[in-house]
Design a protein around this motif. Structure first.
Motif, PDB file in Angstrom:
ATOM      1  N   ALA A   1      -5.585 -17.442 -37.627  1.00 45.95           N
ATOM      2  CA  ALA A   1      -4.888 -16.939 -38.990  1.00 45.95           C
ATOM      3  C   ALA A   1      -3.878 -15.837 -39.160  1.00 45.95           C
ATOM      4  CB  ALA A   1      -6.425 -16.747 -40.065  1.00 45.95           C
ATOM      5  N   LEU A   2      -4.105 -15.580 -37.514  1.00 46.24           N
ATOM      6  CA  LEU A   2      -3.013 -14.363 -37.974  1.00 46.24           C
ATOM      7  C   LEU A   2      -1.897 -14.927 -37.423  1.00 46.24           C
ATOM      8  CD1 LEU A   2      -4.876 -11.307 -36.117  1.00 46.24           C
ATOM      9  CD2 LEU A   2      -4.285 -11.894 -38.810  1.00 46.24           C
ATOM     10  N   PRO A   3      -0.718 -14.195 -38.041  1.00 44.61           N
ATOM     11  CA  PRO A   3       0.404 -15.226 -37.639  1.00 44.61           C
ATOM     12  C   PRO A   3       1.086 -14.738 -36.244  1.00 44.61           C
ATOM     13  CG  PRO A   3       1.005 -13.662 -39.283  1.00 44.61           C
ATOM     14  CD  PRO A   3      -0.278 -14.064 -39.519  1.00 44.61           C
ATOM     15  N   LYS A   4       1.846 -15.047 -35.866  1.00 41.58           N
ATOM     16  CA  LYS A   4       2.744 -15.017 -34.170  1.00 41.58           C
ATOM     17  C   LYS A   4       4.213 -13.658 -34.918  1.00 41.58           C
ATOM     18  CE  LYS A   4       4.829 -17.225 -30.293  1.00 41.58           C
ATOM     19  NZ  LYS A   4       5.074 -17.676 -30.011  1.00 41.58           N
ATOM     20  N   PHE A   5       4.338 -12.580 -34.670  1.00 42.96           N
ATOM     21  CA  PHE A   5       5.547 -12.194 -34.905  1.00 42.96           C
ATOM     22  C   PHE A   5       6.308 -11.800 -33.476  1.00 42.96           C
ATOM     23  CE2 PHE A   5       2.681 -10.763 -37.955  1.00 42.96           C
ATOM     24  CZ  PHE A   5       3.247 -10.627 -39.475  1.00 42.96           C
ATOM     25  N   VAL A   6       7.405 -11.828 -33.120  1.00 47.69           N
ATOM     26  CA  VAL A   6       8.047 -11.775 -32.236  1.00 47.69           C
ATOM     27  C   VAL A   6       9.206 -10.579 -32.885  1.00 47.69           C
ATOM     28  CG1 VAL A   6       9.771 -12.734 -31.279  1.00 47.69           C
ATOM     29  CG2 VAL A   6       7.726 -13.997 -31.321  1.00 47.69           C
ATOM     30  N   VAL A   7       9.642  -9.365 -31.932  1.00 49.41           N
ATOM     31  CA  VAL A   7      10.811  -8.384 -31.967  1.00 49.41           C
ATOM     32  C   VAL A   7      11.585  -8.402 -30.863  1.00 49.41           C
ATOM     33  CG1 VAL A   7      11.388  -5.838 -32.315  1.00 49.41           C
ATOM     34  CG2 VAL A   7       9.089  -6.519 -33.103  1.00 49.41           C
ATOM     35  N   ARG A   8      12.512  -9.113 -31.119  1.00 53.94           N
ATOM     36  CA  ARG A   8      13.803  -9.226 -30.173  1.00 53.94           C
ATOM     37  C   ARG A   8      14.516  -7.952 -29.925  1.00 53.94           C
ATOM     38  NH1 ARG A   8      15.287 -15.010 -31.096  1.00 53.94           N
ATOM     39  NH2 ARG A   8      14.596 -16.077 -32.244  1.00 53.94           N
ATOM     40  N   LYS A   9      14.809  -8.112 -28.575  1.00 54.78           N
ATOM     41  CA  LYS A   9      15.653  -7.466 -28.445  1.00 54.78           C
ATOM     42  C   LYS A   9      16.611  -6.921 -28.434  1.00 54.78           C
ATOM     43  CE  LYS A   9      12.488  -5.994 -23.917  1.00 54.78           C
ATOM     44  NZ  LYS A   9      12.676  -5.731 -22.120  1.00 54.78           N
ATOM     45  N   SER A  10      17.467  -5.918 -29.152  1.00 54.37           N
ATOM     46  CA  SER A  10      18.936  -5.862 -29.334  1.00 54.37           C
ATOM     47  C   SER A  10      19.755  -5.556 -28.721  1.00 54.37           C
ATOM     48  CB  SER A  10      18.943  -5.420 -30.435  1.00 54.37           C
ATOM     49  OG  SER A  10      18.802  -3.818 -30.561  1.00 54.37           O
ATOM     50  N   ARG A  11      20.758  -5.247 -28.160  1.00 48.55           N
ATOM     51  CA  ARG A  11      21.200  -4.666 -26.908  1.00 48.55           C
ATOM     52  C   ARG A  11      21.307  -3.580 -26.438  1.00 48.55           C
ATOM     53  NH1 ARG A  11      25.553  -8.011 -25.006  1.00 48.55           N
ATOM     54  NH2 ARG A  11      26.698  -6.070 -23.884  1.00 48.55           N
ATOM     55  N   PHE A  12      20.103  -2.742 -27.186  1.00 53.65           N
ATOM     56  CA  PHE A  12      19.933  -1.056 -27.162  1.00 53.65           C
ATOM     57  C   PHE A  12      18.118  -1.124 -26.244  1.00 53.65           C
ATOM     58  CE2 PHE A  12      22.895  -0.573 -30.165  1.00 53.65           C
ATOM     59  CZ  PHE A  12      23.687   0.300 -29.473  1.00 53.65           C
ATOM     60  N   GLY A  13      17.818  -2.955 -26.484  1.00 49.52           N
ATOM     61  CA  GLY A  13      16.459  -2.804 -25.601  1.00 49.52           C
ATOM     62  C   GLY A  13      15.298  -2.053 -27.389  1.00 49.52           C
ATOM     63  N   LEU A  14      14.460  -1.815 -26.168  1.00 50.90           N
ATOM     64  CA  LEU A  14      12.851  -1.705 -26.884  1.00 50.90           C
ATOM     65  C   LEU A  14      13.160   0.401 -26.613  1.00 50.90           C
ATOM     66  CD1 LEU A  14      10.823  -4.215 -27.484  1.00 50.90           C
ATOM     67  CD2 LEU A  14      11.817  -3.745 -29.160  1.00 50.90           C
ATOM     68  N   THR A  15      11.693   1.073 -27.811  1.00 45.77           N
ATOM     69  CA  THR A  15      11.768   2.413 -26.977  1.00 45.77           C
ATOM     70  C   THR A  15      10.220   2.420 -27.504  1.00 45.77           C
ATOM     71  OG1 THR A  15      14.510   2.921 -27.859  1.00 45.77           O
ATOM     72  CG2 THR A  15      12.202   4.459 -27.703  1.00 45.77           C
ATOM     73  N   GLU A  16       9.148   2.598 -26.650  1.00 44.42           N
ATOM     74  CA  GLU A  16       8.093   2.896 -26.729  1.00 44.42           C
ATOM     75  C   GLU A  16       7.799   4.479 -27.337  1.00 44.42           C
ATOM     76  OE1 GLU A  16       5.707   2.005 -23.154  1.00 44.42           O
ATOM     77  OE2 GLU A  16       6.473  -0.404 -23.417  1.00 44.42           O
ATOM     78  N   VAL A  17       6.826   4.938 -27.473  1.00 38.42           N
ATOM     79  CA  VAL A  17       6.520   6.387 -28.126  1.00 38.42           C
ATOM     80  C   VAL A  17       5.921   6.800 -27.035  1.00 38.42           C
ATOM     81  CG1 VAL A  17       4.680   7.389 -29.063  1.00 38.42           C
ATOM     82  CG2 VAL A  17       4.760   5.761 -29.788  1.00 38.42           C
ATOM     83  N   GLY A  18       6.327   6.656 -25.839  1.00 40.38           N
ATOM     84  CA  GLY A  18       6.120   7.987 -24.269  1.00 40.38           C
ATOM     85  C   GLY A  18       7.720   7.653 -23.959  1.00 40.38           C
ATOM     86  N   ASP A  19       8.693   7.327 -24.741  1.00 43.59           N
ATOM     87  CA  ASP A  19      10.202   6.962 -24.079  1.00 43.59           C
ATOM     88  C   ASP A  19      10.814   8.331 -25.074  1.00 43.59           C
ATOM     89  OD1 ASP A  19       9.555   5.167 -22.429  1.00 43.59           O
ATOM     90  OD2 ASP A  19      10.293   3.584 -23.406  1.00 43.59           O
ATOM     91  N   LEU A  20      10.666   9.026 -25.939  1.00 41.52           N
ATOM     92  CA  LEU A  20      11.407   9.738 -26.521  1.00 41.52           C
ATOM     93  C   LEU A  20      10.118  11.411 -26.542  1.00 41.52           C
ATOM     94  CD1 LEU A  20      11.965   8.183 -30.175  1.00 41.52           C
ATOM     95  CD2 LEU A  20      13.384   8.618 -28.084  1.00 41.52           C
ATOM     96  N   SER A  21      11.428  12.269 -26.454  1.00 44.93           N
ATOM     97  CA  SER A  21      11.075  13.436 -25.542  1.00 44.93           C
ATOM     98  C   SER A  21       9.859  13.746 -26.817  1.00 44.93           C
ATOM     99  CB  SER A  21      11.738  14.664 -25.935  1.00 44.93           C
ATOM    100  OG  SER A  21      12.788  14.425 -27.623  1.00 44.93           O
ATOM    101  N   PRO A  22       8.951  14.814 -26.805  1.00 46.55           N
ATOM    102  CA  PRO A  22       8.086  15.515 -28.239  1.00 46.55           C
ATOM    103  C   PRO A  22       9.546  15.679 -29.437  1.00 46.55           C
ATOM    104  CG  PRO A  22       7.727  16.051 -26.039  1.00 46.55           C
ATOM    105  CD  PRO A  22       9.143  15.489 -25.659  1.00 46.55           C
ATOM    106  N   GLU A  23      10.238  16.507 -28.773  1.00 50.37           N
ATOM    107  CA  GLU A  23      10.870  17.472 -30.283  1.00 50.37           C
ATOM    108  C   GLU A  23      11.389  16.230 -31.217  1.00 50.37           C
ATOM    109  OE1 GLU A  23      11.416  18.197 -27.175  1.00 50.37           O
ATOM    110  OE2 GLU A  23      11.008  20.330 -27.324  1.00 50.37           O
ATOM    111  N   ASP A  24      12.071  15.198 -30.327  1.00 49.06           N
ATOM    112  CA  ASP A  24      12.233  13.506 -30.921  1.00 49.06           C
ATOM    113  C   ASP A  24      10.880  12.562 -32.443  1.00 49.06           C
ATOM    114  OD1 ASP A  24      14.906  14.253 -30.768  1.00 49.06           O
ATOM    115  OD2 ASP A  24      15.254  13.183 -29.244  1.00 49.06           O
TER     116      ASP A  24
END
Length: 676
Positions: free
Chosen positions: A263-286
């Protein structure tokens, strides 16, 4: 039927179920088979209570006490039996004293207080104090139309309340937003897309790659999932994307809350030319700025949907200062980091997960079948005494007992793992808006709001639950089963007075857990429109600082003296210092990449439209395959963007570097291990 169950642990559980279909013959007998032979008397007692609960919930002769909602009318009593049995198990653990009853209080709010707290939570305390703070100005300058309207609405309410109370003069909203009307309206129409993870580039259109396992983030591909996929876009804010207001109406009587995984749909997040960013990829300040913007966006999102953003005002519980159970996550991490620097998930939680992953994933009924209450109590006490001395014998712990300890750890946290302030808001949204995509977008923003310790611990927990579901063939625990067991442990709070709404929304909380497990890879990805706004905030703050320096004579003299002494200005955290011959001007389209841990520490690289971050990593690996130390060769290296309009950003290997470079030409590029 309404039913109240009270106990000495100061918990009142109010359960309700309207007209239900007739009970499935043999249901109780099948439930008995789930209890292993020789089970403890307390479990048999719990079994009889669960039967009694379900009889009351299935009573068709009593008319409904109030209108039907998604959670109340959607799931029949047989599919929710595991939920109520888990509630009974939790009650019994509190009654026999094996679990402490921490009290979590919900405070009533005075008029205007919620708006004042909201302004502080989004980093706009300057609007309350009246001070001209650069951070607040930078934040306001980056808001979309719907976000600005949400801020203005809350500020209007706050100022009107203050005027009624005659406290003090407040700033006029027109001074903040530069509007001629204190209550302008904003149309929720799409805006031109911004580059993913970057700055709006003139005339640039988002470029999508073809769908493949490497070019998109794919969620919902388990067995039985639908073949139709829906794409999620991170380029435009969720609130700006709402062009048609969804219907907010009670669910029809014959519509059920489908518990099947398909019953749950399938979602796709396509990577743009900047890629994807995970939570741990950014500094604590940002990430702090991401939290500010997420709350503003969440508020604007609810306003655009026409749903009230309800909020709990929680009286914080201090908790214990030492030990394992009942200790705040931040305190646990401070203690654990003395033993393991940089650790992000408490050691005891990691060890419980590891124990279950090594021996319990294939155990039938894991998480559902309770362990022995007396054994769990003794293990709890023994862990408190021996865990940090490394003398605890994990081989003695049975899998069901380990699962009981894991759930007890989550329940005894002084503040819930998933913070409770905005849980009522999400329950309301799920009950009024049936579209899963909109529910997922709201949940995504709620994840971005979580404190770092909670978010990292929750991520580890959900990864474990995903492994449990993946072993359904042997442990007989599908996604809905796991969600029903976990929901009471996450979302039923201890307090002096009952929160009846939470108990009435039993199926909704189970649905929330289901979304968290199924779509966790999406939920821990930072939406690119928020990163774009952070870049703009940082640029605005830098511009404000430059203007201030221009008029500060003392600073100008200091800068002249520093220039004469040929001293470089302070560099951003994480940056590296290199000799002057490596710091010369670099032509357009050429970046100098630093790799301080490699034998060849610097390399100038000409970028073209197809150069990816992983291409640069591969080139350094090839050049340094012989000269680097064994430790460096064994580490997973990543390319980082440091400084300019971002604090620190670990780049997706598939990011196209020329696009990232154009978004942040002042950045430095450093290869180093990714923070884990």
């Amino acid at each position: 039927v309404t039913m109240e169950m009270k106990d000495s642990g100061s918990v009142v559980l109010t359960a309700y179920h309207p007209h239900s279909p007739a009970r499935i013959p043999g249901m109780e007998q099948s439930f008995v088979q789930d209890i292993p032979p020789g089970h403890s008397p307390s479990s048999r007692k719990s079994l009889s209570r669960c039967r009694r609960i379900n009889r009351m919930l299935s009573n068709e002769s009593v008319p409904p006490a109030f209108s039907r909602s998604n959670s109340q009318a959607s799931v029949d009593s047989t599919s929710m039996e595991d939920f109520w049995c888990e509630v009974e198990s939790i009650k019994e653990s509190r009654e026999d004293g094996s679990e402490e009853a921490m009290l979590l209080e919900f405070k009533p709010a005075d008029e205007g207080e919620l708006e004042a707290e909201w302004l502080q939570d989004v980093g706009l305390s300057t609007l309350i104090s009246g001070a001209e703070e650069e951070d607040g100005q930078a934040l306001l300058s980056t808001l979309t139309r719907t976000q600005a309207a949400a801020v203005q609405k809350r500020y209007n309410t706050y100022t009107q309340t203050l005027r009624k109370k005659n406290k003090h003069t407040v700033r006029d909203v027109r001074d903040i937003f530069g509007a001629s009307d204190s209550s302008p309206t904003f149309e929720t129409v799409p805006v031109s897309p911004v580059s993913s993870n970057g700055i709006q580039l003139p005339g640039q259109k988002p470029v999508w790659k073809s769908v493949s396992s490497k070019s998109c983030l794919d969620c919902g591909t388990d067995k039985g999932s639908p073949s139709i996929t829906e794409e999620l876009s991170y380029d435009v804010s969720f609130s700006e994307s709402i062009t048609v207001l969804p219907k907010t109406q009670e669910w029809p009587k014959n519509q059920r809350f489908k518990k099947e995984d398909s019953a749950l749909p399938k979602f796709v997040v396509r990577k743009s030319r900047f890629g994807l960013t995970e939570v741990g990829d950014l500094s604590p300040e940002d990430m702090k700025k991401i939290r500010y913007l997420s709350l503003i966006e969440l508020t604007a999102f609810y306003d655009a949907l026409g749903v009230e953003l309800k909020r709990n005002r929680v009286e914080r519980v201090r908790g214990r200062e030492n030990g394992l159970f009942g200790v705040p996550l931040t305190v646990l991490l401070e203690n654990d980091q003395k033993k393991v620097p940089g650790i992000k998930v408490p050691l005891i939680f990691q060890k419980l997960l590891l124990k279950l992953e090594e021996t319990g994933l294939e155990t039938e009924g894991i998480l559902r079948v309770p362990g022995s209450a007396s054994r769990v109590k003794n293990l709890h006490q023994e862990l408190e005494a021996k865990f940090y001395e490394d003398t605890f014998d994990w081989d003695q712990v049975r899998n069901n007992d380990a699962a009981g300890l894991l759930k007890m750890f989550i329940r005894e946290l002084p503040s819930p793992l998933f913070t409770v302030e905005y849980l009522p808001a999400f329950i309301t949204l799920v009950e009024k808006i049936s579209k899963i995509k909109l529910q997922l977008q709201a949940l995504h923003l709620l994840i971005m709001l979580m404190p770092e310790a909670n978010r990292d611990t929750a991520k580890a927990f959900l990864q474990f639950l995903k492994k449990v579901v993946a072993n359904e063939g042997k442990n007989k625990m599908n996604l809905w089963n796991v969600s029903m067991i976990v929901a009471p442990n996450l979302f039923i709070y201890k307090g002096k007075r009952a929160n009846q709404q939470e108990m009435q929304a039993a199926a909704t909380t189970a649905h929330i857990v289901r979304l968290l497990i199924r779509y966790q890879d999406i939920l821990w990805t930072v939406p690119s429109f928020l990163i774009s706004q952070v870049r703009k905030m940082n640029e605005a703050a830098m511009n404000n600082s430059k203007r201030q320096l221009m008029f500060d004579k003392g600073v100008r003299k200091l800068l002249r003296r520093k220039t004469m002494e040929r001293e470089r200005p302070e560099r951003p955290e994480g940056a590296v210092t290199f000799p002057p011959y490596l710091q010369s001007d670099i032509p357009e389209g050429v970046i100098r990449v630093y790799a301080p841990l490699h034998s060849k520490v610097s390399m100038a690289i000409q970028l073209n439209s197809q150069t990816k971050a992983k291409d640069i990593l591969a080139r350094f690996h090839c050049e340094n395959s012989r000269g680097s130390s064994q430790n460096v060769r064994g580490q997973i290296q990543s390319l980082h963007e440091i400084g300019g309009n971002i604090g620190q950003h670990c780049l997706d290997p598939d990011a196209f570097m020329l696009d990232v470079y154009r978004a942040n030409p002042q950045a430095e590029w450093v290869i180093k291990p990714k923070a884990t």
